[in-house]
Design an enzyme around this catalytic site. Structure first.
Site, PDB file in Angstrom:
ATOM      1  N   GLY A  34       0.799  -1.225   0.000  1.00 18.69           N
ATOM      2  CA  GLY A  34       0.000   0.000   0.000  1.00 18.69           C
ATOM      3  C   GLY A  34       0.827   1.268   0.000  1.00 18.69           C
ATOM      4  CE  LYS A  35       7.330  -0.330  -0.483  1.00 20.45           C
ATOM      5  NZ  LYS A  35       6.748  -1.322  -1.399  1.00 20.45           N
ATOM      6  CB  SER A  36       3.135   2.722  -4.702  1.00 17.81           C
ATOM      7  OG  SER A  36       4.491   2.364  -4.697  1.00 17.81           O
TER       8      SER A  36
ATOM      9  CD  GLU B 200       8.902  -0.124  -4.768  1.00 13.78           C
ATOM     10  OE1 GLU B 200       9.417  -0.843  -5.645  1.00 13.78           O
ATOM     11  OE2 GLU B 200       7.953  -0.471  -4.061  1.00 13.78           O
TER      12      GLU B 200
END
Lengths: 289, 278
Positions: free
Chosen positions: B44-46, B165
């Site tokens: 869920g980070k992006s 990233e």
């Protein structure tokens, strides 16, 4: 399948003013059923070398012997049909090459293309999908509806469905998280031993090289700089620095420890090796001094 | 001090997905910090990053940037404050030359040409790519491409830089170049840096680490606090830094090494004091 390079040169755009040398005087032997790694900086010729393994490129000079097939500058494309089936290439970000409507169709594409019936091809595809850990319920999905990690597995299953004897892996774990990377590398090791494949891995992940490779090939500027077992290749830290090669993750720590007077008989390449050599040099909780 | 980023109760589910990508995420980030958001692929980070500059609108919850609520009206002003560098170096170029590409964002925002030129030059100098101003972006290496992408972000003078990233597709040299650039940007004190990563060595450089899994914030703290919980990191698909693996191994072998997380340099110092030949 044994693979041998004999005095191979490859020139990009040969016979033109733009000619640039991609490979020079490559002599190499990859023994059947072994796990090999090729390391070197970006631009050192690793990918050019890989493309010779299934004759996507054919040498400008010298010869490449892959199993029974001898590839020379004179070899014609139609002679290479069998070879291409026997050597599976997994490129970087292989998921970008998925194209079929369903997962099963995508994986069955190669066996169908190589003359299997639809039923046989589907059977082979299902086996390959189970091998990479894709569940039957995902077979009818669109490949693009899967997660990134699943898509990569499907793409790899597509290569395995050709039932190759040689598996060529170009940075297969790039972009994956640590657990995904670990699972992928374990998977390749499993396939290699189950199917007795010859594996040739190109990677910047030196920890994987140390862990899996029996033979390491170091490339620089289109040449082979050194070949040997991981222990031989990574023993000489100054040499690695001189050639801008990465160390296994223990390397930097080992160097700092050496500067503080710690002694290592052999450069430890993994955490357990490091601990084994380090612990006796440290005061223990229980001392009898 | 007004937090540069404040997120309240964000929830989001992608179309065709049964599970939410984000579930009731709340967090506060102070200006000038380097924050690492870590988690495995799909945690869920992006999604969170894309919500911070309105690329994705939350289904519920609120995002405040520099005290201002992110809405359809405020999104354009807010995007000037937040620049993002994405994962793939190849998918973010529009200009025919490096300099054109860096200027693109400013052109969109109506910056006058006279001002644009020095800003492009300054941004390229900041990322060490001045010599490549007239080159074609496609011919650069991965690391160089990401530095150009970062220059495009810097030229817009953002308050927040998000690196989603941005180093994960690079070779070791490219990664090293981008990370040392991030370190030098931090030193200027002008930016809040948010690095979304699963590279634990990169996360170690941050002031705060936020661990995400299943669309939720699992925990947050300094790198030392987070890395001391090796088992938890592994449960959530990550690894601990090498120095922590070695420290744990030595503890188990009965060596009286420090009882808290140490980075490599600190570990070497600590081991030196325990050297049996001293």
């Amino acid at each position: 399948m044994d693979i041998t390079f004999k005095q191979v040169d490859y020139t990009y755009q040969a016979d033109s003013p733009m000619a640039t040398l991609g490979l020079r005087d490559i002599n190499l032997h990859f023994k059947s059923g072994t796990y090999n790694a090729i390391i070197g900086q970006t631009g050192s010729g690793k990918s050019t070398l890989l493309q010779h393994l299934n004759a996507l490129l054919i040498p400008t000079k010298g010869e490449v012997v892959i199993g029974q097939q001898v590839v020379t500058p004179q070899t014609k494309n139609k002679e290479l049909y069998d070879l291409r089936r026997k050597v599976g290439l997994v490129f970087q970000f292989p998921e970008s090459q998925l194209f079929e409507e369903t997962v099963l169709k995508d994986v069955a594409f190669a066996p169908k293309n190589f003359g299997k019936s639809v039923a046989e091809a589907d059977e082979i595809a299902r086996r390959a999908l189970r091998l990479v850990g894709i569940a039957p319920e995902l077979e009818d999905k669109m490949p693009f509806d899967l997660s990134g990690g699943q898509m990569r597995r499907v793409a790899i299953a597509g290569v395995l469905a050709m039932e190759p004897e040689v598996l060529v892996l170009d940075e297969p774990t790039a972009g994956l998280d640590p657990v995904g990377r670990e699972e992928m590398m374990t998977l390749f090791a499993k396939i290699q031993s189950e199917r007795n494949l010859t594996v040739i891995l190109v990677t910047h992940q030196m920890d994987d090289v140390v862990r899996y490779a029996e033979q390491v090939v170091v490339m620089e500027q289109g040449r082979v700089l050194k070949t040997g077992q991981p222990q031989e290749i990574f023993a000489d830290i100054p040499w690695l620095h001189q050639h801008n090669l990465e160390l296994p993750s223990t390397g930097r720590l080992v160097q700092q420890l050496q500067q503080q007077g710690f002694q290592f008989s052999q450069v430890p390449l993994t955490v357990p090796e490091l601990l084994a050599q380090l612990t006796p040099q440290l005061k223990q909780v229980v001392t009898y001094e | 001090m007004v937090p540069i980023i404040q997120v309240k109760d964000l929830t989001y589910t992608y179309q065709n997905s049964k599970v939410p990508a984000l579930q009731n995420v709340s967090l506060t980030i102070e200006p000038g910090q380097w924050i690492a958001i870590v988690g495995h692929n799909g945690s869920g980070k992006s999604t969170l990053a894309q919500m911070l500059n309105g690329l994705i609108a939350p289904q519920s919850g609120e995002v405040y940037i520099d005290g201002e609520l992110l809405t359809e009206e405020s999104v354009w002003a807010i995007r000037r404050k937040i620049g993002i560098v994405f994962q793939s170096p190849d998918n973010q170029f529009v200009g025919a030359t490096v300099a054109d590409d860096v200027a693109f964002g400013m052109e969109n925002n109506g910056v006058p040409r006279a001002e644009m030129i020095p800003r492009v030059q300054a941004a390229l100098a900041q990322v060490g790519m001045t010599a490549y101003a007239d080159h074609e972006p496609a011919r650069l290496s991965g690391g160089q491409k990401q530095r150009v992408a970062l220059a495009g972000v810097l030229a817009q003078r953002p308050q927040v830089i998000i690196l989603d990233e941005a180093t994960s597709m690079l070779d070791p040299q490219g990664r090293h170049d981008v990370v040392s650039l991030m370190t030098s940007l931090r030193k200027t004190g002008q930016f809040t840096i948010i690095s979304i990563t699963h590279d634990i060595d990169e996360a170690a450089l941050a002031d705060q680490v936020i661990l995400m899994d299943n669309g939720k914030v699992i925990t947050s703290g300094t790198p030392a606090e987070i890395f001391a919980q090796g088992e938890m990191l592994q449960q959530h698909g990550l690894t601990v830094p090498l120095s922590e693996k070695v420290r744990q191994g030595l503890l188990q072998a009965g060596v009286k090494v420090a009882d808290h997380y140490l980075d490599e340099e600190q570990l070497v110092k600590n081991l030196w004091t325990l050297h049996s030949n001293k």
